[in-house]
Design a protein around this motif. Structure first.
Motif, PDB file in Angstrom:
ATOM      1  N   LEU A  11      71.041 -79.896 -15.877  1.00 25.30           N
ATOM      2  CA  LEU A  11      71.004 -79.486 -14.478  1.00 25.30           C
ATOM      3  C   LEU A  11      69.578 -79.230 -14.012  1.00 25.30           C
ATOM      4  O   LEU A  11      69.215 -79.577 -12.883  1.00 25.30           O
ATOM      5  N   LEU A  12      68.755 -78.649 -14.866  1.00 22.72           N
ATOM      6  CA  LEU A  12      67.365 -78.412 -14.509  1.00 22.72           C
ATOM      7  C   LEU A  12      66.627 -79.734 -14.272  1.00 22.72           C
ATOM      8  O   LEU A  12      65.857 -79.861 -13.321  1.00 22.72           O
ATOM      9  N   GLU A  13      66.905 -80.734 -15.102  1.00 20.81           N
ATOM     10  CA  GLU A  13      66.284 -82.047 -14.913  1.00 20.81           C
ATOM     11  C   GLU A  13      66.783 -82.706 -13.627  1.00 20.81           C
ATOM     12  O   GLU A  13      66.004 -83.337 -12.905  1.00 20.81           O
ATOM     13  N   GLU A  14      68.059 -82.557 -13.326  1.00 20.28           N
ATOM     14  CA  GLU A  14      68.592 -83.108 -12.074  1.00 20.28           C
ATOM     15  C   GLU A  14      67.933 -82.447 -10.867  1.00 20.28           C
ATOM     16  O   GLU A  14      67.623 -83.116  -9.878  1.00 20.28           O
ATOM     17  N   LEU A  15      67.691 -81.139 -10.942  1.00 16.74           N
ATOM     18  CA  LEU A  15      66.989 -80.440  -9.869  1.00 16.74           C
ATOM     19  C   LEU A  15      65.559 -80.951  -9.710  1.00 16.74           C
ATOM     20  O   LEU A  15      65.088 -81.175  -8.597  1.00 16.74           O
ATOM     21  N   GLN A  16      64.876 -81.126 -10.816  1.00 16.52           N
ATOM     22  CA  GLN A  16      63.501 -81.622 -10.770  1.00 16.52           C
ATOM     23  C   GLN A  16      63.450 -83.025 -10.176  1.00 16.52           C
ATOM     24  O   GLN A  16      62.538 -83.352  -9.401  1.00 16.52           O
ATOM     25  N   THR A  17      64.418 -83.847 -10.521  1.00 17.93           N
ATOM     26  CA  THR A  17      64.472 -85.207  -9.983  1.00 17.93           C
ATOM     27  C   THR A  17      64.693 -85.173  -8.480  1.00 17.93           C
ATOM     28  O   THR A  17      63.996 -85.866  -7.719  1.00 17.93           O
ATOM     29  N   ALA A  18      65.663 -84.377  -8.042  1.00 18.14           N
ATOM     30  CA  ALA A  18      65.926 -84.268  -6.605  1.00 18.14           C
ATOM     31  C   ALA A  18      64.705 -83.718  -5.876  1.00 18.14           C
ATOM     32  O   ALA A  18      64.340 -84.224  -4.801  1.00 18.14           O
ATOM     33  N   ASP A  19      64.051 -82.706  -6.438  1.00 18.03           N
ATOM     34  CA  ASP A  19      62.844 -82.151  -5.820  1.00 18.03           C
ATOM     35  C   ASP A  19      61.751 -83.205  -5.684  1.00 18.03           C
ATOM     36  O   ASP A  19      61.072 -83.279  -4.657  1.00 18.03           O
ATOM     37  N   PHE A  20      61.575 -84.014  -6.711  1.00 17.26           N
ATOM     38  CA  PHE A  20      60.554 -85.060  -6.660  1.00 17.26           C
ATOM     39  C   PHE A  20      60.842 -86.034  -5.524  1.00 17.26           C
ATOM     40  O   PHE A  20      59.943 -86.372  -4.738  1.00 17.26           O
ATOM     41  N   VAL A  21      62.075 -86.471  -5.422  1.00 16.77           N
ATOM     42  CA  VAL A  21      62.448 -87.436  -4.374  1.00 16.77           C
ATOM     43  C   VAL A  21      62.270 -86.805  -2.992  1.00 16.77           C
ATOM     44  O   VAL A  21      61.762 -87.446  -2.076  1.00 16.77           O
ATOM     45  N   ILE A  22      62.673 -85.543  -2.851  1.00 17.93           N
ATOM     46  CA  ILE A  22      62.535 -84.866  -1.558  1.00 17.93           C
ATOM     47  C   ILE A  22      61.070 -84.750  -1.148  1.00 17.93           C
ATOM     48  O   ILE A  22      60.713 -85.016  -0.004  1.00 17.93           O
ATOM     49  N   VAL A  23      60.210 -84.366  -2.081  1.00 18.40           N
ATOM     50  CA  VAL A  23      58.774 -84.270  -1.773  1.00 18.40           C
ATOM     51  C   VAL A  23      58.219 -85.646  -1.405  1.00 18.40           C
ATOM     52  O   VAL A  23      57.480 -85.791  -0.427  1.00 18.40           O
ATOM     53  N   ASP A  24      58.575 -86.656  -2.168  1.00 16.44           N
ATOM     54  CA  ASP A  24      58.094 -88.011  -1.903  1.00 16.44           C
ATOM     55  C   ASP A  24      58.548 -88.496  -0.525  1.00 16.44           C
ATOM     56  O   ASP A  24      57.753 -89.057   0.240  1.00 16.44           O
ATOM     57  N   LEU A  25      59.816 -88.278  -0.216  1.00 21.84           N
ATOM     58  CA  LEU A  25      60.319 -88.699   1.098  1.00 21.84           C
ATOM     59  C   LEU A  25      59.691 -87.885   2.227  1.00 21.84           C
ATOM     60  O   LEU A  25      59.439 -88.419   3.312  1.00 21.84           O
ATOM     61  N   THR A  26      59.414 -86.613   1.979  1.00 19.37           N
ATOM     62  CA  THR A  26      58.750 -85.792   2.991  1.00 19.37           C
ATOM     63  C   THR A  26      57.371 -86.359   3.316  1.00 19.37           C
ATOM     64  O   THR A  26      57.000 -86.488   4.494  1.00 19.37           O
ATOM     65  N   LEU A  27      56.627 -86.719   2.287  1.00 21.60           N
ATOM     66  CA  LEU A  27      55.300 -87.306   2.504  1.00 21.60           C
ATOM     67  C   LEU A  27      55.401 -88.634   3.256  1.00 21.60           C
ATOM     68  O   LEU A  27      54.604 -88.914   4.158  1.00 21.60           O
ATOM     69  N   TYR A  28      56.386 -89.446   2.885  1.00 15.75           N
ATOM     70  CA  TYR A  28      56.589 -90.727   3.571  1.00 15.75           C
ATOM     71  C   TYR A  28      56.946 -90.496   5.036  1.00 15.75           C
ATOM     72  O   TYR A  28      56.406 -91.148   5.931  1.00 15.75           O
ATOM     73  N   LEU A  29      57.855 -89.551   5.287  1.00 13.48           N
ATOM     74  CA  LEU A  29      58.299 -89.307   6.653  1.00 13.48           C
ATOM     75  C   LEU A  29      57.208 -88.705   7.525  1.00 13.48           C
ATOM     76  O   LEU A  29      57.249 -88.829   8.753  1.00 13.48           O
ATOM     77  N   ASP A  30      56.217 -88.075   6.906  1.00 14.57           N
ATOM     78  CA  ASP A  30      55.074 -87.575   7.679  1.00 14.57           C
ATOM     79  C   ASP A  30      54.363 -88.707   8.409  1.00 14.57           C
ATOM     80  O   ASP A  30      53.811 -88.516   9.485  1.00 14.57           O
ATOM     81  N   THR A  31      54.379 -89.893   7.816  1.00 19.04           N
ATOM     82  CA  THR A  31      53.690 -91.036   8.422  1.00 19.04           C
ATOM     83  C   THR A  31      54.646 -92.088   8.984  1.00 19.04           C
ATOM     84  O   THR A  31      54.202 -93.037   9.619  1.00 19.04           O
ATOM     85  N   HIS A  32      55.950 -91.931   8.720  1.00 14.16           N
ATOM     86  CA  HIS A  32      56.959 -92.873   9.210  1.00 14.16           C
ATOM     87  C   HIS A  32      58.159 -92.098   9.772  1.00 14.16           C
ATOM     88  O   HIS A  32      59.281 -92.230   9.281  1.00 14.16           O
ATOM     89  N   PRO A  33      57.958 -91.283  10.798  1.00 12.59           N
ATOM     90  CA  PRO A  33      59.006 -90.391  11.282  1.00 12.59           C
ATOM     91  C   PRO A  33      60.213 -91.095  11.903  1.00 12.59           C
ATOM     92  O   PRO A  33      61.257 -90.466  12.095  1.00 12.59           O
ATOM     93  N   ASP A  34      60.093 -92.370  12.204  1.00 13.59           N
ATOM     94  CA  ASP A  34      61.194 -93.103  12.836  1.00 13.59           C
ATOM     95  C   ASP A  34      62.011 -93.934  11.849  1.00 13.59           C
ATOM     96  O   ASP A  34      62.867 -94.714  12.264  1.00 13.59           O
ATOM     97  N   ASP A  35      61.772 -93.782  10.571  1.00 14.84           N
ATOM     98  CA  ASP A  35      62.492 -94.552   9.561  1.00 14.84           C
ATOM     99  C   ASP A  35      63.850 -93.897   9.295  1.00 14.84           C
ATOM    100  O   ASP A  35      63.967 -92.943   8.517  1.00 14.84           O
ATOM    101  N   ALA A  36      64.875 -94.419   9.949  1.00 12.06           N
ATOM    102  CA  ALA A  36      66.218 -93.835   9.856  1.00 12.06           C
ATOM    103  C   ALA A  36      66.763 -93.866   8.428  1.00 12.06           C
ATOM    104  O   ALA A  36      67.447 -92.926   8.001  1.00 12.06           O
ATOM    105  N   ASN A  37      66.472 -94.924   7.699  1.00 13.76           N
ATOM    106  CA  ASN A  37      66.935 -95.028   6.312  1.00 13.76           C
ATOM    107  C   ASN A  37      66.315 -93.932   5.442  1.00 13.76           C
ATOM    108  O   ASN A  37      66.995 -93.312   4.635  1.00 13.76           O
ATOM    109  N   ALA A  38      65.036 -93.686   5.617  1.00 15.18           N
ATOM    110  CA  ALA A  38      64.360 -92.634   4.845  1.00 15.18           C
ATOM    111  C   ALA A  38      64.906 -91.261   5.214  1.00 15.18           C
ATOM    112  O   ALA A  38      65.072 -90.398   4.341  1.00 15.18           O
ATOM    113  N   ILE A  39      65.208 -91.051   6.476  1.00 14.99           N
ATOM    114  CA  ILE A  39      65.781 -89.779   6.911  1.00 14.99           C
ATOM    115  C   ILE A  39      67.160 -89.582   6.275  1.00 14.99           C
ATOM    116  O   ILE A  39      67.493 -88.496   5.804  1.00 14.99           O
TER     117      ILE A  39
END
Length: 86
Positions: A11-39
């Motif tokens: 479960l801890l590894e699953e949390l870390q994986t989800a956190d990584f993806v969320i941070v990565d998508l947050t950074l992407y969305l900072d520069t691509h705020p209209d990407d509906a798929n990323a949202i």
């Protein structure tokens, strides 16, 4: 260091994986705020993370302090191991 059951680490590894993806998508969305798929992906992983966190805390206790996690009785934050100790 205290040895925890395999589900703890899974479960801890699953949390870390989800956190990584969320941070990565947050950074992407900072520069691509209209990407509906990323949202959509971002929202999916936020929901998934909440479910994993709930499952972890129900089984093993609080992950964070200062109002970010509910506590069982008695107050369990002082109980070890904390996630960074395993």
């Amino acid at each position: 260091m205290k040895q925890m059951p395999p589900e703890y680490y899974q479960l801890l590894e699953e949390l870390q994986t989800a956190d990584f993806v969320i941070v990565d998508l947050t950074l992407y969305l900072d520069t691509h705020p209209d990407d509906a798929n990323a949202i959509q992906q971002y929202n999916q992983f936020v929901k998934q993370r909440k479910q994993i966190k709930k499952a972890f805390e129900e089984r093993f206790g609080m992950l964070t302090n200062f109002g970010y996690s509910y506590s069982h009785y008695p107050y369990e934050w002082p109980e070890a191991p904390w996630p960074w100790q395993v």
